[in-house]
Design a protein around this motif. Structure first.
Motif, PDB file in Angstrom:
ATOM      1  N   ASN A   1       0.907  -1.290  -0.083  1.00 12.18           N
ATOM      2  CA  ASN A   1      -0.013  -0.081   0.103  1.00 12.18           C
ATOM      3  C   ASN A   1       0.939   1.139   0.073  1.00 12.18           C
ATOM      4  OD1 ASN A   1      -2.703   1.296   0.028  1.00 12.18           O
ATOM      5  ND2 ASN A   1      -2.435   1.805   2.015  1.00 12.18           N
ATOM      6  N   ARG A   2       1.926   1.204   0.763  1.00 10.68           N
ATOM      7  CA  ARG A   2       2.780   2.562   0.667  1.00 10.68           C
ATOM      8  C   ARG A   2       3.634   2.753  -0.628  1.00 10.68           C
ATOM      9  NH1 ARG A   2       4.426   0.379   5.951  1.00 10.68           N
ATOM     10  NH2 ARG A   2       6.052  -0.796   4.963  1.00 10.68           N
ATOM     11  N   THR A   3       3.661   1.801  -1.385  1.00  8.13           N
ATOM     12  CA  THR A   3       4.151   1.836  -2.624  1.00  8.13           C
ATOM     13  C   THR A   3       3.398   1.856  -3.625  1.00  8.13           C
ATOM     14  OG1 THR A   3       4.447  -0.545  -2.886  1.00  8.13           O
ATOM     15  CG2 THR A   3       6.526   0.844  -1.918  1.00  8.13           C
ATOM     16  N   GLY A   4       1.866   2.087  -3.360  1.00  9.30           N
ATOM     17  CA  GLY A   4       0.983   2.160  -4.322  1.00  9.30           C
ATOM     18  C   GLY A   4       0.387   0.919  -5.139  1.00  9.30           C
ATOM     19  N   LYS A   5       0.986  -0.087  -4.612  1.00 11.56           N
ATOM     20  CA  LYS A   5       0.768  -1.532  -5.270  1.00 11.56           C
ATOM     21  C   LYS A   5      -0.635  -2.237  -4.997  1.00 11.56           C
ATOM     22  CE  LYS A   5       5.703  -1.870  -6.739  1.00 11.56           C
ATOM     23  NZ  LYS A   5       6.741  -2.680  -6.607  1.00 11.56           N
ATOM     24  N   LEU A   6      -1.036  -1.857  -3.795  1.00 14.66           N
ATOM     25  CA  LEU A   6      -2.095  -2.343  -3.401  1.00 14.66           C
ATOM     26  C   LEU A   6      -3.505  -1.961  -3.976  1.00 14.66           C
ATOM     27  CD1 LEU A   6      -3.484  -4.565  -1.450  1.00 14.66           C
ATOM     28  CD2 LEU A   6      -3.765  -3.094   0.291  1.00 14.66           C
ATOM     29  N   ASN A   7      -3.634  -2.125  -5.279  1.00 12.24           N
ATOM     30  CA  ASN A   7      -4.584  -1.418  -6.249  1.00 12.24           C
ATOM     31  C   ASN A   7      -5.698  -2.516  -6.412  1.00 12.24           C
ATOM     32  OD1 ASN A   7      -3.500  -3.345  -7.927  1.00 12.24           O
ATOM     33  ND2 ASN A   7      -2.183  -1.780  -8.821  1.00 12.24           N
ATOM     34  N   ASP A   8      -6.851  -2.009  -7.285  1.00 14.00           N
ATOM     35  CA  ASP A   8      -7.739  -2.886  -7.659  1.00 14.00           C
ATOM     36  C   ASP A   8      -7.407  -4.231  -8.365  1.00 14.00           C
ATOM     37  OD1 ASP A   8     -10.980  -1.828  -8.038  1.00 14.00           O
ATOM     38  OD2 ASP A   8      -9.638  -0.111  -7.860  1.00 14.00           O
ATOM     39  N   GLN A   9      -6.256  -4.215  -9.212  1.00 16.51           N
ATOM     40  CA  GLN A   9      -5.919  -5.176  -9.901  1.00 16.51           C
ATOM     41  C   GLN A   9      -5.418  -6.655  -8.860  1.00 16.51           C
ATOM     42  OE1 GLN A   9      -2.725  -4.515 -12.719  1.00 16.51           O
ATOM     43  NE2 GLN A   9      -2.918  -6.586 -13.452  1.00 16.51           N
ATOM     44  N   ILE A  10      -4.483  -5.970  -7.839  1.00 14.84           N
ATOM     45  CA  ILE A  10      -4.224  -6.999  -6.804  1.00 14.84           C
ATOM     46  C   ILE A  10      -5.327  -7.549  -6.086  1.00 14.84           C
ATOM     47  CG2 ILE A  10      -2.867  -7.153  -4.789  1.00 14.84           C
ATOM     48  CD1 ILE A  10      -1.179  -7.219  -7.400  1.00 14.84           C
ATOM     49  N   VAL A  11      -6.334  -6.644  -5.652  1.00 16.16           N
ATOM     50  CA  VAL A  11      -7.331  -7.227  -4.618  1.00 16.16           C
ATOM     51  C   VAL A  11      -8.151  -8.049  -5.692  1.00 16.16           C
ATOM     52  CG1 VAL A  11      -9.526  -6.373  -3.402  1.00 16.16           C
ATOM     53  CG2 VAL A  11      -7.265  -5.216  -3.370  1.00 16.16           C
ATOM     54  N   ASN A  12      -8.236  -7.669  -7.000  1.00 16.36           N
ATOM     55  CA  ASN A  12      -9.286  -8.553  -7.634  1.00 16.36           C
ATOM     56  C   ASN A  12      -8.530  -9.965  -8.270  1.00 16.36           C
ATOM     57  OD1 ASN A  12     -10.243  -9.782 -10.322  1.00 16.36           O
ATOM     58  ND2 ASN A  12     -11.072  -7.659 -10.830  1.00 16.36           N
ATOM     59  N   ARG A  13      -7.255 -10.141  -8.011  1.00  7.98           N
ATOM     60  CA  ARG A  13      -6.593 -11.321  -8.402  1.00  7.98           C
ATOM     61  C   ARG A  13      -6.669 -12.080  -6.825  1.00  7.98           C
ATOM     62  NH1 ARG A  13      -0.787 -10.152  -9.453  1.00  7.98           N
ATOM     63  NH2 ARG A  13      -1.694  -9.149 -11.203  1.00  7.98           N
TER      64      ARG A  13
ATOM     65  N   LEU B   1     -12.609   0.482  -4.059  1.00  9.67           N
ATOM     66  CA  LEU B   1     -12.512  -0.556  -4.952  1.00  9.67           C
ATOM     67  C   LEU B   1     -13.649  -0.221  -6.362  1.00  9.67           C
ATOM     68  CD1 LEU B   1     -12.056  -3.895  -3.050  1.00  9.67           C
ATOM     69  CD2 LEU B   1     -10.295  -2.424  -3.907  1.00  9.67           C
ATOM     70  N   SER B   2     -13.418  -0.511  -7.450  1.00 10.70           N
ATOM     71  CA  SER B   2     -14.223  -0.418  -8.524  1.00 10.70           C
ATOM     72  C   SER B   2     -15.163  -1.606  -8.453  1.00 10.70           C
ATOM     73  CB  SER B   2     -13.515  -0.548  -9.869  1.00 10.70           C
ATOM     74  OG  SER B   2     -12.893  -1.874  -9.955  1.00 10.70           O
ATOM     75  N   TRP B   3     -16.543  -1.375  -9.162  1.00 11.30           N
ATOM     76  CA  TRP B   3     -17.485  -2.354  -9.536  1.00 11.30           C
ATOM     77  C   TRP B   3     -16.863  -3.612  -9.881  1.00 11.30           C
ATOM     78  CZ3 TRP B   3     -21.179  -4.313  -7.203  1.00 11.30           C
ATOM     79  CH2 TRP B   3     -21.938  -5.257  -7.951  1.00 11.30           C
ATOM     80  N   SER B   4     -15.883  -3.686 -10.970  1.00 12.30           N
ATOM     81  CA  SER B   4     -15.352  -4.725 -11.396  1.00 12.30           C
ATOM     82  C   SER B   4     -14.682  -5.780 -10.341  1.00 12.30           C
ATOM     83  CB  SER B   4     -14.261  -4.451 -12.529  1.00 12.30           C
ATOM     84  OG  SER B   4     -13.739  -5.725 -13.050  1.00 12.30           O
ATOM     85  N   THR B   5     -13.811  -5.098  -9.394  1.00 16.51           N
ATOM     86  CA  THR B   5     -13.400  -5.670  -8.308  1.00 16.51           C
ATOM     87  C   THR B   5     -14.246  -6.243  -7.313  1.00 16.51           C
ATOM     88  OG1 THR B   5     -11.257  -4.690  -8.782  1.00 16.51           O
ATOM     89  CG2 THR B   5     -11.557  -5.658  -6.610  1.00 16.51           C
ATOM     90  N   THR B   6     -15.161  -5.145  -7.122  1.00 14.22           N
ATOM     91  CA  THR B   6     -16.260  -5.728  -6.069  1.00 14.22           C
ATOM     92  C   THR B   6     -17.188  -6.943  -6.505  1.00 14.22           C
ATOM     93  OG1 THR B   6     -16.378  -3.284  -5.341  1.00 14.22           O
ATOM     94  CG2 THR B   6     -18.230  -4.826  -4.831  1.00 14.22           C
ATOM     95  N   THR B   7     -17.364  -7.012  -7.844  1.00 12.15           N
ATOM     96  CA  THR B   7     -18.366  -8.234  -8.039  1.00 12.15           C
ATOM     97  C   THR B   7     -17.572  -9.555  -8.226  1.00 12.15           C
ATOM     98  OG1 THR B   7     -19.724  -9.010  -9.956  1.00 12.15           O
ATOM     99  CG2 THR B   7     -17.854  -8.136 -10.671  1.00 12.15           C
ATOM    100  N   MET B   8     -16.059  -9.455  -8.257  1.00 12.89           N
ATOM    101  CA  MET B   8     -15.416 -10.627  -8.324  1.00 12.89           C
ATOM    102  C   MET B   8     -15.475 -11.075  -6.840  1.00 12.89           C
ATOM    103  SD  MET B   8     -14.102 -11.973 -10.973  1.00 12.89           S
ATOM    104  CE  MET B   8     -15.881 -11.571 -11.463  1.00 12.89           C
ATOM    105  N   ILE B   9     -15.180 -10.085  -5.965  1.00  8.14           N
ATOM    106  CA  ILE B   9     -15.266 -10.547  -4.519  1.00  8.14           C
ATOM    107  C   ILE B   9     -16.721 -11.129  -4.149  1.00  8.14           C
ATOM    108  CG2 ILE B   9     -15.205  -9.310  -2.178  1.00  8.14           C
ATOM    109  CD1 ILE B   9     -13.282  -7.104  -3.092  1.00  8.14           C
ATOM    110  N   VAL B  10     -17.619 -10.398  -4.450  1.00  2.00           N
ATOM    111  CA  VAL B  10     -18.848 -10.994  -4.162  1.00  2.00           C
ATOM    112  C   VAL B  10     -19.155 -12.264  -4.832  1.00  2.00           C
ATOM    113  CG1 VAL B  10     -21.516 -10.560  -4.701  1.00  2.00           C
ATOM    114  CG2 VAL B  10     -20.131  -8.890  -4.108  1.00  2.00           C
ATOM    115  N   ARG B  11     -18.750 -12.531  -6.194  1.00  2.50           N
ATOM    116  CA  ARG B  11     -18.898 -13.890  -6.840  1.00  2.50           C
ATOM    117  C   ARG B  11     -18.182 -14.910  -6.118  1.00  2.50           C
ATOM    118  NH1 ARG B  11     -21.696 -13.415 -11.853  1.00  2.50           N
ATOM    119  NH2 ARG B  11     -21.811 -11.314 -12.638  1.00  2.50           N
TER     120      ARG B  11
END
Length: 379
Positions: free
Chosen positions: A253-265, A311-321
């Motif tokens: 997170n401090r280096t800006g790498k904890l982003n949507d793409q990482i959480v989606n993965r 988080l974006s909706w795209s990442t949110t829906t992956m978490i939900v599904r």
């Protein structure tokens, strides 16, 4: 045995037309007892004979005698039909209520006639029926302005079905009734566009209440299914030590790498320890606040957490599904979730998930006021 029942029944029925009020009450009790103890052995003709006597006596005995009969007959499929109608139409709501709530022997025509001819106690009893079709809910909601409790009673009944106009009317009333707003917000069948409208009508405190409250799971778990097998584990979720993963994610997170793409993965891979820790870090709450949101009944709260975490909706829906041990969301649920994600202000989501921690952990305290930055504009 059947012959003895028939003989006793004929004797009781023959005595029902004689005597005064005390005799009426005595015969009523005897016929009622005989019927309830022998209902499985009586022929259609015998039930019809009982029906004639009880229908006649309903108007001649005290109401308190009828309440017990109403309770008993409300659960009997072979109940005498005219007796059922007489009890359901009775002016005393204590007599009518058990039949109106539970009996399958009333027709829709009967119920509509009772809605039109009786008062709010009868309406509220009908609102509690296991299933209500659109015709009945449309008829009942017309009286909501007369008795505000009718709208709330309908909204909390998961077996009630509403027309588009019916739902729109209830949502239109929600800004004047916080309890109605909360009940509507928890309904699985509320269209997404109306949920979005509801979010725009009610105060942030009310939003927080239904967005953090438990709600039904849309799909029943089939016996022996993976979801059903997982349910006991959800009830006693093993304690997870998030210390190591929090340190790792804090560095990202401090280096800006904890982003949507990482959480989606994380979500796609089923790495929900990482998902929980990431949501907690980005929403600035403890992982213990996020954990309960992975349960099926906390779906709205999970959407709030994802919004609070930016988080974006795209990442949110992956978490939900991909929630562990949960059935996949229905399309209606996804429509509701995207409505919340789009309509909810970031500041309100952040405030809700932080205050909502109290509700998620079983505390009852309400906030004193909503954040001023998210206050609703009049009108």
């Amino acid at each position: 045995m059947m012959a003895a029942v028939s003989s006793n029944l004929r004797a009781e029925l023959n005595g029902a037309e004689k005597g005064g009020p005390e005799h009426d009450a005595e015969i009523f009790g005897q016929v009622t007892d005989l019927f309830l103890s022998s209902v499985d052995q009586l022929s259609e003709a015998q039930i019809h004979a009982v029906d004639g006597v009880l229908t006649h006596l309903i108007g001649r005995v005290e109401a308190e005698m009828l309440v017990d009969l109403s309770e008993a007959l409300s659960a009997i499929e072979m109940a005498p039909r005219q007796t059922i109608r007489g009890l359901a139409f009775h002016d005393d709501p204590q007599v009518a209520a058990p039949i109106l709530r539970r009996s399958n022997c009333l027709s829709e025509t009967d119920l509509l006639e009772i809605v039109a001819s009786r008062g709010h106690h009868h309406w509220l009893a009908i609102c509690d029926r296991k299933a209500l079709n659109e015709g009945l809910t449309d008829a009942l909601r017309k009286f909501a302005d007369v008795n505000v409790h009718v709208s709330t009673a309908l909204a909390r009944n998961a077996g009630a079905r509403f027309s588009d106009r019916g739902y729109a009317t209830l949502v239109g009333r929600a800004d004047r009734d916080e309890s109605l707003a909360e009940k509507l917000g928890l309904r699985l069948d509320l269209p997404g566009n109306l949920l979005r409208e509801l979010l725009g009508k009610v105060a942030d405190v009310v939003q927080a209440r239904f967005l953090t409250a438990p709600r039904p799971v849309a799909k029943a778990k089939a016996p022996g299914s993976a979801a059903a097998a997982a349910e006991p584990d959800q009830a006693a979720r093993p304690k997870v030590d998030y210390t190591a993963v929090q340190v790792e994610l804090a560095t990202l997170n401090r280096t800006g790498k904890l982003n949507d793409q990482i959480v989606n993965r994380f979500a796609v891979r089923g790495e929900y320890t990482n998902v929980v820790a990431a949501l907690a870090l980005k929403a600035d709450v403890k992982p213990e606040t996020i954990e309960p949101l992975l349960d099926g009944e906390r779906l709205y709260g999970l959407i709030v957490a994802c919004k609070a975490a930016r988080l974006s909706w795209s990442t949110t829906t992956m978490i939900v599904r991909n929630r562990p041990g949960c059935p996949p969301p229905t399309q209606r649920e996804l429509d509701q979730c995207v409505a919340i994600h789009e309509a909810l202000l970031l500041s309100v989501a952040q405030w809700t998930i932080r205050w909502g921690a109290d509700r998620l952990h079983g505390k009852k305290s309400d906030p004193v006021s909503a954040p001023s930055t998210a206050a609703k504009k009049p009108g």
